[in-house]
Scaffold this motif. Sequence first.
Motif, PDB file in Angstrom:
ATOM      1  N   TRP A 142       0.813  -1.217   0.000  1.00 42.05           N
ATOM      2  CA  TRP A 142       0.000   0.000   0.000  1.00 42.05           C
ATOM      3  C   TRP A 142       0.839   1.256   0.000  1.00 42.05           C
ATOM      4  O   TRP A 142       0.573   2.206  -0.737  1.00 42.05           O
ATOM      5  CB  TRP A 142      -0.931   0.018   1.212  1.00 42.05           C
ATOM      6  N   THR A 143       1.845   1.282   0.863  1.00 40.52           N
ATOM      7  CA  THR A 143       2.647   2.498   0.981  1.00 40.52           C
ATOM      8  C   THR A 143       3.349   2.812  -0.330  1.00 40.52           C
ATOM      9  O   THR A 143       3.359   3.952  -0.791  1.00 40.52           O
ATOM     10  CB  THR A 143       3.683   2.345   2.108  1.00 40.52           C
TER      11      THR A 143
ATOM     12  N   LEU B 115       0.905   4.100  -2.860  1.00 49.12           N
ATOM     13  CA  LEU B 115       0.536   5.498  -2.623  1.00 49.12           C
ATOM     14  C   LEU B 115       1.630   6.443  -3.095  1.00 49.12           C
ATOM     15  O   LEU B 115       1.362   7.455  -3.749  1.00 49.12           O
ATOM     16  CB  LEU B 115       0.270   5.723  -1.138  1.00 49.12           C
TER      17      LEU B 115
ATOM     18  N   ALA C 106       1.624   6.587  -6.811  1.00 50.99           N
ATOM     19  CA  ALA C 106       0.493   7.368  -7.328  1.00 50.99           C
ATOM     20  C   ALA C 106       0.757   8.862  -7.172  1.00 50.99           C
ATOM     21  O   ALA C 106       0.477   9.659  -8.075  1.00 50.99           O
ATOM     22  CB  ALA C 106      -0.789   6.981  -6.603  1.00 50.99           C
ATOM     23  N   GLN C 107       1.334   9.235  -6.018  1.00 52.10           N
ATOM     24  CA  GLN C 107       1.564  10.655  -5.752  1.00 52.10           C
ATOM     25  C   GLN C 107       2.648  11.236  -6.653  1.00 52.10           C
ATOM     26  O   GLN C 107       2.555  12.383  -7.092  1.00 52.10           O
ATOM     27  CB  GLN C 107       1.938  10.851  -4.282  1.00 52.10           C
TER      28      GLN C 107
END
Lengths: 429, 215
Positions: free
Chosen positions: B108-109, B112, B115-116
């Motif tokens: 997940w990290t 993220l 994506a950022q």
Amino acid sequence: MEMDSLPNGNNTAGTPISATATATANPAPPQSSNLPQLTESLKLEHQFLRVPFEHYKKTLRANHRAVEKEMSAVISGVTEAAAADLSPDDAVNHLNSLVCRLQGLKRKGFYSFDFLFAVLSLEEGSRAEHLQAQKCRVRLDHLESADAENMSEWNNTRMKRILVDYMLRMSYYDTAVKLAKSSNLQDLVDIDVFQEAKKVIDALQNKDVAPALAWCADNKSRLKKSKSKMEFQLRLQEFIELVRAENNLRAITYARKYLAPWGATHMKELQRVIATLAFKRDTECSTYKVLFEAKQWDYLVDQFKQEFCKLYGMTLEPLLNIYLQAGLSALKTPYCYEDDCTKEDPLSQEAFRTLAMPLPYSKQHHSKLVCYITKELMDTENPPQVLPNGYVYSTKALEEMAKKNNGRIICPRTGLVCSYTELVKAYIS
Amino acid sequence: MDVDPRQYEQIAINENDVNNIILSYLIHNCYKESSESFISCTGMKQPADHLENMEKRKRIFHHALEGNVLKAIELTGQLAQDILENNNDLLFDLLSLHFVDLVCSKKWTEALEFAQTKLSPYSVKEQKYMDKIEGFMSLLAYENPVECPMFHLIGLDYRQQVVDSLNQTILAHFNLPIHTAMERLIQQTSVVRQCLSQEDGGPPPFSLKDFLKSR
């Protein structure tokens, strides 16, 4: 008298309300049965009866759930005792504890659904239930008490009810309580209901969704029935706060638990909010930047107020707005906006003109003519008559003048003298 | 000269034409060893650069399909600098495949951060990227992404579609046909048979599935 101390502007504000209220509340001629008046009143007083009834039903449901919970606990306790191999002393102690629970239940108050307004049959009825049932009865009595003899007093009470309603909706709770107390209106206004809303609104204004979520849980079935998405919006906002705090992993966990179930019906909104994880709180992308603004909490407050009013059967607009708009709309004509509009007309004042601007003109089936001499309305029973010089006056005024002047008419505006027989009857279209 | 349609079934097809069609299919889909065997068996001649590019395309193709998209992007860049630089749509789709791989791996990290840093900058370019980002990010809202209404984004069909698009883009860059001769022929045959079937007494429409089944 409380009302006499109000500023002049507010007194004027009361005029159209009183006029409208009087006309509406007193459609039947005096001395007739109360039924037509009550029927007319009920059309405007839906909220007045509905709110305490909804409040009462809610209390009944809550107590019913408590009763069922206690009963199932007692029954399972008895079942345990029967199954277990208890000594006589232990069995007695166990049953005594069950009896104590039942006695506690009795104090909560059993009640009958046969008559919602029946006096509670138990010696210790639930205080809340009793008070709410009483409030329903008081309001029915109040509506029935409206008749020609006390209409002025009744309308005055109604005006105060309307003002209290407005104050409560605008969150002026203390002022509302004072007015209600000083005018002895406690059973005729919904202060306790709005206190419930106040707790939620205060919390939302402090960016706390917990009381609002608890309220949604309490009213889950009814909100679901009306397809409310209040809970979803609260959850979205709480998710946004986690993203704002850059608590991303907790935000993801939160989304899976509380947002995912709404995906089937609100996918587009869900996607837009989830995407904030990729854009973060300081994004310049306007689509997502707006989601982080403080005013989102203001929207939640507004949304909650709407849901709250809907649930209790209240009008979405304050009663004051509704009555004021009805009155102004009834009085509004194109003539009101001309310079020579009479000072007696409320719309000769700028404040009322502004309020009336977006409202439709009143519907006039026929022209309304007022006699220059008597100021009375000219209608089929008092038709207008035209002098040879073209000026128009009412029949009553002209007959009176002819009687005093040996059949001669003297025009008050031009001084023309003519015979009563020279007048021509005019017709109003 | 025009041939009498009734004689179509009797026409002998040039052996060389058939071989070209088959080789075109093998090269397009990076069947290197099969291509080499086929060439040596049939005695055909092909430029060496075809085989060299095919080897590189094959590695890119496999990396992308196997979930190693960043490597595929790197190798594509080595092949020719401007293939992806000039194609934002394709690059975005490839990057989103990588995001999907991270989500399915429960990283997940990492997902993220990716994506950022890599996906969200596209939103300033065009609205369509914003819509796509929203679709991909919603996968994170589900413990099991298969339950997400956007679950097709983690499916093989979507991945195959993106990888096919990459393959076609590379072929186009080298002025090679982006569709195989086989594909073209089947498309044309289907259209012709469709038209003929609407004439009275015409043959039935061509169906590849039925055709293969009858063999």
